[in-house]
Design a protein around this motif. Structure first.
Motif, short mmCIF file in Angstrom:
data_model
loop_
_atom_site.label_atom_id
_atom_site.label_comp_id
_atom_site.label_asym_id
_atom_site.label_seq_id
_atom_site.Cartn_x
_atom_site.Cartn_y
_atom_site.Cartn_z
N ARG A 57 44.39 50.34 31.24
CA ARG A 57 43.17 49.64 30.85
C ARG A 57 43.53 48.36 30.10
O ARG A 57 44.43 48.35 29.28
CB ARG A 57 42.36 50.56 29.94
N LEU A 58 42.80 47.30 30.40
CA LEU A 58 42.96 46.06 29.66
C LEU A 58 42.33 46.23 28.29
O LEU A 58 41.25 46.82 28.17
CB LEU A 58 42.30 44.90 30.39
N ASP A 59 42.98 45.69 27.26
CA ASP A 59 42.36 45.76 25.94
C ASP A 59 41.25 44.70 25.86
O ASP A 59 41.05 43.91 26.78
CB ASP A 59 43.41 45.62 24.82
N ASP A 60 40.52 44.68 24.75
CA ASP A 60 39.37 43.78 24.63
C ASP A 60 39.77 42.32 24.76
O ASP A 60 39.07 41.53 25.39
CB ASP A 60 38.65 44.02 23.29
N SER A 61 40.88 41.94 24.17
CA SER A 61 41.36 40.56 24.24
C SER A 61 41.73 40.19 25.68
O SER A 61 41.38 39.11 26.16
CB SER A 61 42.57 40.39 23.32
N GLU A 62 42.44 41.09 26.36
CA GLU A 62 42.80 40.84 27.76
C GLU A 62 41.56 40.74 28.63
O GLU A 62 41.45 39.87 29.50
CB GLU A 62 43.71 41.95 28.28
N MET A 63 40.61 41.63 28.39
CA MET A 63 39.38 41.63 29.16
C MET A 63 38.58 40.35 28.93
O MET A 63 37.98 39.82 29.87
CB MET A 63 38.55 42.86 28.80
N ALA A 64 38.59 39.86 27.71
CA ALA A 64 37.86 38.62 27.39
C ALA A 64 38.44 37.42 28.14
O ALA A 64 37.72 36.44 28.39
CB ALA A 64 37.90 38.36 25.89
N THR A 65 39.69 37.48 28.50
CA THR A 65 40.31 36.43 29.31
C THR A 65 40.13 36.71 30.79
O THR A 65 39.83 35.80 31.57
CB THR A 65 41.82 36.33 28.99
N TRP A 66 40.33 37.96 31.18
CA TRP A 66 40.31 38.30 32.60
C TRP A 66 38.94 38.16 33.25
O TRP A 66 38.83 37.60 34.35
CB TRP A 66 40.85 39.72 32.81
N LEU A 67 37.88 38.65 32.63
CA LEU A 67 36.56 38.64 33.26
C LEU A 67 36.08 37.23 33.64
O LEU A 67 35.66 37.01 34.78
CB LEU A 67 35.53 39.37 32.41
N PRO A 68 36.13 36.26 32.73
CA PRO A 68 35.71 34.91 33.16
C PRO A 68 36.66 34.30 34.19
O PRO A 68 36.23 33.53 35.05
CB PRO A 68 35.67 34.09 31.88
N THR A 69 37.94 34.66 34.12
CA THR A 69 38.90 34.14 35.10
C THR A 69 38.54 34.61 36.50
O THR A 69 38.44 33.81 37.43
CB THR A 69 40.34 34.56 34.74
N ILE A 70 38.36 35.90 36.66
CA ILE A 70 38.07 36.44 37.98
C ILE A 70 36.71 35.96 38.47
O ILE A 70 36.54 35.66 39.66
CB ILE A 70 38.18 37.99 38.01
N ARG A 71 35.76 35.84 37.60
CA ARG A 71 34.43 35.33 37.99
C ARG A 71 34.55 33.90 38.51
O ARG A 71 34.00 33.56 39.55
CB ARG A 71 33.50 35.40 36.79
N PHE A 72 35.28 33.07 37.81
CA PHE A 72 35.47 31.67 38.21
C PHE A 72 36.22 31.59 39.54
O PHE A 72 35.83 30.86 40.44
CB PHE A 72 36.23 30.91 37.12
N VAL A 73 37.28 32.37 39.67
CA VAL A 73 38.11 32.35 40.88
C VAL A 73 37.29 32.81 42.10
O VAL A 73 37.49 32.32 43.21
CB VAL A 73 39.37 33.23 40.69
N GLN A 74 36.38 33.71 41.90
CA GLN A 74 35.54 34.18 43.00
C GLN A 74 34.41 33.20 43.34
O GLN A 74 34.09 32.99 44.50
CB GLN A 74 34.94 35.54 42.67
N LEU A 75 33.82 32.60 42.33
CA LEU A 75 32.66 31.73 42.55
C LEU A 75 33.01 30.34 43.05
O LEU A 75 32.30 29.79 43.90
CB LEU A 75 31.83 31.61 41.27
N LEU A 76 34.07 29.74 42.53
CA LEU A 76 34.38 28.35 42.87
C LEU A 76 34.53 28.13 44.38
O LEU A 76 33.91 27.21 44.91
CB LEU A 76 35.61 27.86 42.11
N PRO A 77 35.33 28.92 45.09
CA PRO A 77 35.45 28.68 46.54
C PRO A 77 34.11 28.79 47.27
O PRO A 77 33.85 28.04 48.21
CB PRO A 77 36.42 29.75 47.02
N GLN A 78 33.26 29.70 46.83
CA GLN A 78 31.94 29.84 47.47
C GLN A 78 31.09 28.59 47.29
O GLN A 78 30.44 28.11 48.23
CB GLN A 78 31.19 31.04 46.88
N VAL A 79 31.09 28.06 46.07
CA VAL A 79 30.30 26.87 45.78
C VAL A 79 30.86 25.66 46.52
O VAL A 79 30.11 24.88 47.13
CB VAL A 79 30.26 26.60 44.25
N LEU A 80 32.19 25.50 46.51
CA LEU A 80 32.81 24.39 47.22
C LEU A 80 32.52 24.48 48.72
O LEU A 80 32.21 23.48 49.37
CB LEU A 80 34.32 24.37 46.97
N ASP A 81 32.63 25.67 49.26
CA ASP A 81 32.38 25.89 50.68
C ASP A 81 30.95 25.54 51.05
O ASP A 81 30.70 24.83 52.02
CB ASP A 81 32.69 27.35 51.03
#
Length: 152
Positions: free
Chosen positions: A5-29
């Motif tokens: 399990r990711l700790d709270d600090s790791e999760m606070a970095t990971w969640l916005p990262t994965i959200r951005f990585v998933q959304l940006l290509p869709q918007v650009l496309d």
């Protein structure tokens, strides 16, 4: 530390990262398709070829640079070649190795698509950041890319 399990600090970095990585290509496309009829994966291939000038790029190099599997790249190149934007040919010494070159029509398409793409990158990614934050983001991503590339 719990390895499962990711700790709270790791999760606070990971969640916005994965959200951005998933959304940006869709918007650009979506924007590229709407404004130029070109999807983002095809744009990435064309811009990679344009960066090589008149020289050809092998399929292996192009797949690595564009971040695509060989089968996805082959399918994309079929489409780009049908539209007259790219030409594939066998390499002189090894007929089994294919390379790709951007055509004049492909260059013209990029000239019309680039302002749309650049404006969107500035609006969504670069504009909200300070110069220092841009440098930090570039340094962070440059540090992470080798690990991801090696895992492919």
């Amino acid at each position: 530390m719990d390895e499962r399990r990711l700790d709270d600090s790791e999760m606070a970095t990971w969640l916005p990262t994965i959200r951005f990585v998933q959304l940006l290509p869709q918007v650009l496309d979506r924007t590229l398709k709407a404004e130029t009829g070109l999807n983002h994966a095809h744009y990435a291939i064309l811009i990679t070829l344009a960066g090589r000038g008149e020289s050809t790029v092998t399929m292996t190099e192009l797949a690595q640079i564009a971040g695509l599997s060989r089968s996805r790249l082959s399918h994309a190149l079929d489409s780009l070649e049908e539209r007259g934007w790219v030409v594939r040919s066998s390499c002189g010494s090894d007929k089994r190795t294919l390379s790709a070159t951007l055509t004049p029509a492909g260059r013209e398409l990029l000239r019309s698509a680039a302002p749309v793409h650049v404006a969107q990158i500035r609006d969504l990614v670069l504009g909200p950041l300070t110069d220092e934050e841009r440098a930090q983001l570039g340094a962070i991503l440059t540090k992470l890319i080798p690990g991801v590339t090696a895992a492919l």
